[in-house]
Scaffold this motif. Structure first.
Motif, PDB file in Angstrom:
ATOM      1  N   TRP A 154       0.828  -1.207   0.000  1.00 63.04           N
ATOM      2  CA  TRP A 154       0.000   0.000   0.000  1.00 63.04           C
ATOM      3  C   TRP A 154       0.860   1.253   0.000  1.00 63.04           C
ATOM      4  CZ3 TRP A 154      -4.661   2.536   0.014  1.00 63.04           C
ATOM      5  CH2 TRP A 154      -5.780   1.759  -0.260  1.00 63.04           C
ATOM      6  N   LEU A 155       1.980   1.212   0.704  1.00 62.38           N
ATOM      7  CA  LEU A 155       2.895   2.354   0.699  1.00 62.38           C
ATOM      8  C   LEU A 155       3.470   2.591  -0.690  1.00 62.38           C
ATOM      9  CD1 LEU A 155       4.870   1.842   4.037  1.00 62.38           C
ATOM     10  CD2 LEU A 155       3.177   3.607   3.526  1.00 62.38           C
ATOM     11  N   VAL A 156       3.824   1.508  -1.376  1.00 63.11           N
ATOM     12  CA  VAL A 156       4.342   1.632  -2.746  1.00 63.11           C
ATOM     13  C   VAL A 156       3.278   2.255  -3.650  1.00 63.11           C
ATOM     14  CG1 VAL A 156       5.152   0.353  -4.779  1.00 63.11           C
ATOM     15  CG2 VAL A 156       5.955  -0.289  -2.491  1.00 63.11           C
ATOM     16  N   ALA A 157       2.032   1.764  -3.512  1.00 64.39           N
ATOM     17  CA  ALA A 157       0.931   2.309  -4.315  1.00 64.39           C
ATOM     18  C   ALA A 157       0.728   3.789  -4.025  1.00 64.39           C
ATOM     19  CB  ALA A 157      -0.346   1.527  -4.039  1.00 64.39           C
ATOM     20  N   ALA A 158       0.784   4.160  -2.741  1.00 62.10           N
ATOM     21  CA  ALA A 158       0.592   5.559  -2.364  1.00 62.10           C
ATOM     22  C   ALA A 158       1.697   6.442  -2.946  1.00 62.10           C
ATOM     23  CB  ALA A 158       0.557   5.692  -0.841  1.00 62.10           C
ATOM     24  N   CYS A 159       2.939   5.927  -2.943  1.00 58.35           N
ATOM     25  CA  CYS A 159       4.057   6.693  -3.509  1.00 58.35           C
ATOM     26  C   CYS A 159       3.897   6.863  -5.023  1.00 58.35           C
ATOM     27  CB  CYS A 159       5.377   5.998  -3.195  1.00 58.35           C
ATOM     28  SG  CYS A 159       5.858   6.069  -1.457  1.00 58.35           S
ATOM     29  N   ILE A 160       3.488   5.782  -5.709  1.00 57.88           N
ATOM     30  CA  ILE A 160       3.257   5.864  -7.150  1.00 57.88           C
ATOM     31  C   ILE A 160       2.166   6.907  -7.439  1.00 57.88           C
ATOM     32  CG2 ILE A 160       2.344   4.625  -9.169  1.00 57.88           C
ATOM     33  CD1 ILE A 160       3.669   2.087  -8.014  1.00 57.88           C
ATOM     34  N   ALA A 161       1.088   6.839  -6.647  1.00 56.94           N
ATOM     35  CA  ALA A 161      -0.026   7.768  -6.845  1.00 56.94           C
ATOM     36  C   ALA A 161       0.394   9.212  -6.543  1.00 56.94           C
ATOM     37  CB  ALA A 161      -1.196   7.362  -5.959  1.00 56.94           C
ATOM     38  N   TYR A 162       1.164   9.387  -5.505  1.00 58.79           N
ATOM     39  CA  TYR A 162       1.558  10.731  -5.077  1.00 58.79           C
ATOM     40  C   TYR A 162       2.551  11.361  -6.051  1.00 58.79           C
ATOM     41  CZ  TYR A 162       3.449  14.403  -2.014  1.00 58.79           C
ATOM     42  OH  TYR A 162       3.857  15.591  -1.489  1.00 58.79           O
ATOM     43  N   LEU A 163       3.481  10.542  -6.559  1.00 60.12           N
ATOM     44  CA  LEU A 163       4.554  11.081  -7.387  1.00 60.12           C
ATOM     45  C   LEU A 163       4.238  11.088  -8.884  1.00 60.12           C
ATOM     46  CD1 LEU A 163       7.565   9.319  -5.605  1.00 60.12           C
ATOM     47  CD2 LEU A 163       6.847  11.715  -5.353  1.00 60.12           C
ATOM     48  N   LEU A 164       3.451  10.113  -9.351  1.00 60.18           N
ATOM     49  CA  LEU A 164       3.312   9.929 -10.796  1.00 60.18           C
ATOM     50  C   LEU A 164       1.933  10.281 -11.363  1.00 60.18           C
ATOM     51  CD1 LEU A 164       5.285   6.565 -11.241  1.00 60.18           C
ATOM     52  CD2 LEU A 164       6.111   8.908 -11.524  1.00 60.18           C
ATOM     53  N   PHE A 168       1.450  12.276 -14.755  1.00 55.22           N
ATOM     54  CA  PHE A 168       1.324  11.457 -15.965  1.00 55.22           C
ATOM     55  C   PHE A 168      -0.066  10.854 -16.180  1.00 55.22           C
ATOM     56  CE2 PHE A 168       5.795  11.246 -14.583  1.00 55.22           C
ATOM     57  CZ  PHE A 168       6.423  11.712 -15.726  1.00 55.22           C
ATOM     58  N   GLY A 169      -0.956  11.023 -15.232  1.00 50.45           N
ATOM     59  CA  GLY A 169      -2.301  10.478 -15.402  1.00 50.45           C
ATOM     60  C   GLY A 169      -2.437   9.076 -14.830  1.00 50.45           C
ATOM     61  N   TRP A 170      -3.683   8.583 -14.796  1.00 51.43           N
ATOM     62  CA  TRP A 170      -3.989   7.314 -14.130  1.00 51.43           C
ATOM     63  C   TRP A 170      -3.437   6.093 -14.834  1.00 51.43           C
ATOM     64  CZ3 TRP A 170      -6.975   3.842 -16.898  1.00 51.43           C
ATOM     65  CH2 TRP A 170      -7.711   4.361 -17.965  1.00 51.43           C
ATOM     66  N   LYS A 171      -3.214   6.162 -16.150  1.00 46.58           N
ATOM     67  CA  LYS A 171      -2.761   4.979 -16.888  1.00 46.58           C
ATOM     68  C   LYS A 171      -1.364   4.530 -16.470  1.00 46.58           C
ATOM     69  CE  LYS A 171      -5.687   5.528 -20.974  1.00 46.58           C
ATOM     70  NZ  LYS A 171      -5.745   5.566 -22.443  1.00 46.58           N
ATOM     71  N   ILE A 172      -0.530   5.480 -16.016  1.00 47.56           N
ATOM     72  CA  ILE A 172       0.830   5.118 -15.616  1.00 47.56           C
ATOM     73  C   ILE A 172       0.821   4.153 -14.438  1.00 47.56           C
ATOM     74  CG2 ILE A 172       1.086   7.068 -14.027  1.00 47.56           C
ATOM     75  CD1 ILE A 172       3.838   5.594 -16.297  1.00 47.56           C
ATOM     76  N   ALA A 173      -0.179   4.285 -13.568  1.00 45.91           N
ATOM     77  CA  ALA A 173      -0.264   3.393 -12.398  1.00 45.91           C
ATOM     78  C   ALA A 173      -0.485   1.954 -12.833  1.00 45.91           C
ATOM     79  CB  ALA A 173      -1.387   3.847 -11.481  1.00 45.91           C
ATOM     80  N   PHE A 174      -1.381   1.749 -13.793  1.00 44.91           N
ATOM     81  CA  PHE A 174      -1.649   0.395 -14.275  1.00 44.91           C
ATOM     82  C   PHE A 174      -0.473  -0.143 -15.084  1.00 44.91           C
ATOM     83  CE2 PHE A 174      -6.307   1.639 -13.980  1.00 44.91           C
ATOM     84  CZ  PHE A 174      -6.524   0.872 -12.855  1.00 44.91           C
TER      85      PHE A 174
END
Length: 447
Positions: A154-164, A168-174
């Motif tokens: 969850w921390l990794v996900a939060a960092c990805i969401a916070y930084l990217l 870059f938009g939501w597609k970068i997360a997937f």
């Protein structure tokens, strides 16, 4: 003789490497669950989705998880834990990547179902494999440590969401969610098949070879194997298929009811709260970047929650720790729903996260201890499976409540009530199992 030598292996690099490899699977699972939670508020705005539609995006994955858990568990008993673990990791990572290519709401629902199917299949198989290699006197600690990887994910996900995501938009997360596919190669190189599974399939020579390899790695002096299997190992081959009805027979019906309700409550509250948490914070008037920052701080509280629970289970016991953490999670949920400013929102959110995830660590340790060996996997699987129903219902229900203009305080009053009721059920119906070997527990439980 094979299992005796497995139990006698010193705890060393092999067990911790296996914990790390299986833990990475849990981390990636959690990362995906977290990513969809952080993506939802952005996606809802971009695609003009209703709260009910957003709720379905969260719930469809839980439907896939329930089916994946049942089918993967059955398949793992036929073709092996390692193969199923590999297949499910590939399925959910590639399906996550496909979510980035979604061209419509319906296509995203389809890919999220596949992601959930892979996630649901991987979790119980990873836990089974770890428990079958962990030494009996440290099994509880290893399972709680395995569960703690969920908080890291969850921390990794939060960092990805916070930084990217803001840049870059939501597609970068997937797109990042496809990386676990590379992890499959690590699985193939460093994860052995379960020795207990090999014995059940009469692959005795393969089981013996793994023991010899492990003894060499851990620098244990090897002895020749006896030509005959021990009575325990013969029993592993000859055990009849457990029956569902046994879970509801006189010695077990009370603890089965207690576990099913506890799992339902904890899964219902977790997915209902944390799947919607970024959206709820965003709805309070905070910007997207600020929302991710606040949720990241709340998520950080998960890890000390796990470790506090791991410490308490051997001091005050599994039953009392689980009940206490559920109760305090419910109380914190109530105050979180009634927070009037950013400081109280953060404080109560962090406390809610601490106790809710600590309860998860305890229930994964507590559940298998409530059943004898003959029905342990069956009982644990059905308890977790019933809990997934709560996970399916909660995100949809929150979406409907938001759509009907129900406030944050009403929604969290509901979660607080569920958690407090379940806490009372555990304290009233649960049986303590601390400081007992599995063999001692079997004698107590079947009497």
């Amino acid at each position: 003789m094979i299992l005796e030598r497995l139990e006698q292996l010193p705890v060393g690099s092999f067990q911790y490497k296996l914990l790390f490899i299986t833990g990475l699977g849990w981390l990636f699972d959690s990362m995906d669950t977290g990513l969809i939670a952080f993506v939802l508020p952005v996606l809802a705005k971009e695609w003009s989705l209703t709260p009910a539609q957003v709720g379905w995006i969260g719930s469809i994955g839980l439907i896939g998880m329930a089916l994946g858990a049942v089918l993967a568990g059955t398949l793992a008993d036929r073709i092996g834990r390692k193969k199923v673990f590999t297949i499910t990791v590939l399925l959910y990572s590639l399906s996550t990547g496909m979510c980035a290519l979604s061209w419509s709401y319906e296509s995203l629902l389809f890919f999220r179902f596949l992601v959930g199917f892979g996630l649901g299949g991987e979790l119980p198989v990873a836990a089974t494999l770890m428990s079958e290699y962990a030494p009996s006197h440290l099994r509880g600690r290893f399972i709680v440590l395995l569960e703690s990887f969920w908080g890291i994910g969850w921390l990794v996900a939060a960092c990805i969401a916070y930084l990217l995501i803001p840049a870059f938009g939501w597609k970068i997360a997937f797109a990042i969610g496809t990386l676990p596919a590379l992890y499959v190669f690590l699985i193939r190189l460093h994860m052995p098949e379960s020795i207990r599974y090999l014995i059940s399939q009469n692959r005795i020579d393969d089981a013996k070879q793994i023991i010899l390899d492990l003894e060499a790695k851990l620098r244990v002096k090897s002895q020749p194997f006896a030509t005959e299997l021990s009575d325990t190992e013969k029993g592993k081959k000859a055990t009849a298929a457990p029956k569902f009805a046994t879970l509801w027979s006189k010695p077990f019906r009370t603890r089965t009811a207690m576990l099913w309700l506890a799992w339902f409550g904890i899964v219902y509250s977790y997915y209902g709260i944390f799947m919607w948490l970024p959206s709820i914070v965003y709805a309070q008037g905070f910007a997207v970047v600020k929302t991710f920052e606040y949720v990241l701080i709340m998520t950080l509280a998960q890890l000390p929650g796990y470790y506090a629970a791991a410490w308490l289970v051997d001091i005050i016991g599994r039953k009392y720790t689980l009940s206490l953490f559920l109760l305090l999670s419910g109380i914190c949920s109530f105050f979180f729903g009634n927070a009037s400013d950013a400081s109280s929102l953060l404080a109560w959110g962090a406390a809610m996260s601490f106790f809710n995830l600590g309860a998860w660590g305890v229930i994964y340790t507590y559940t298998p201890e409530q059943y004898p060996t003959t029905i342990r996997a069956l009982g644990s699987g059905w308890a977790a499976g019933f809990g997934r129903i709560g996970g399916m219902l909660a995100p949809m229900l929150v979406g409907l409540m938001l759509g009907n203009a129900m406030g944050m305080n009403t929604i969290f009053m509901m979660f607080a009530s569920v958690l407090i009721i379940v806490s009372a059920i555990v304290i009233g119906l649960g049986k303590e199992s601390k400081q007992k070997t599995l063999e001692e527990l079997e004698t107590v439980l079947e009497s």
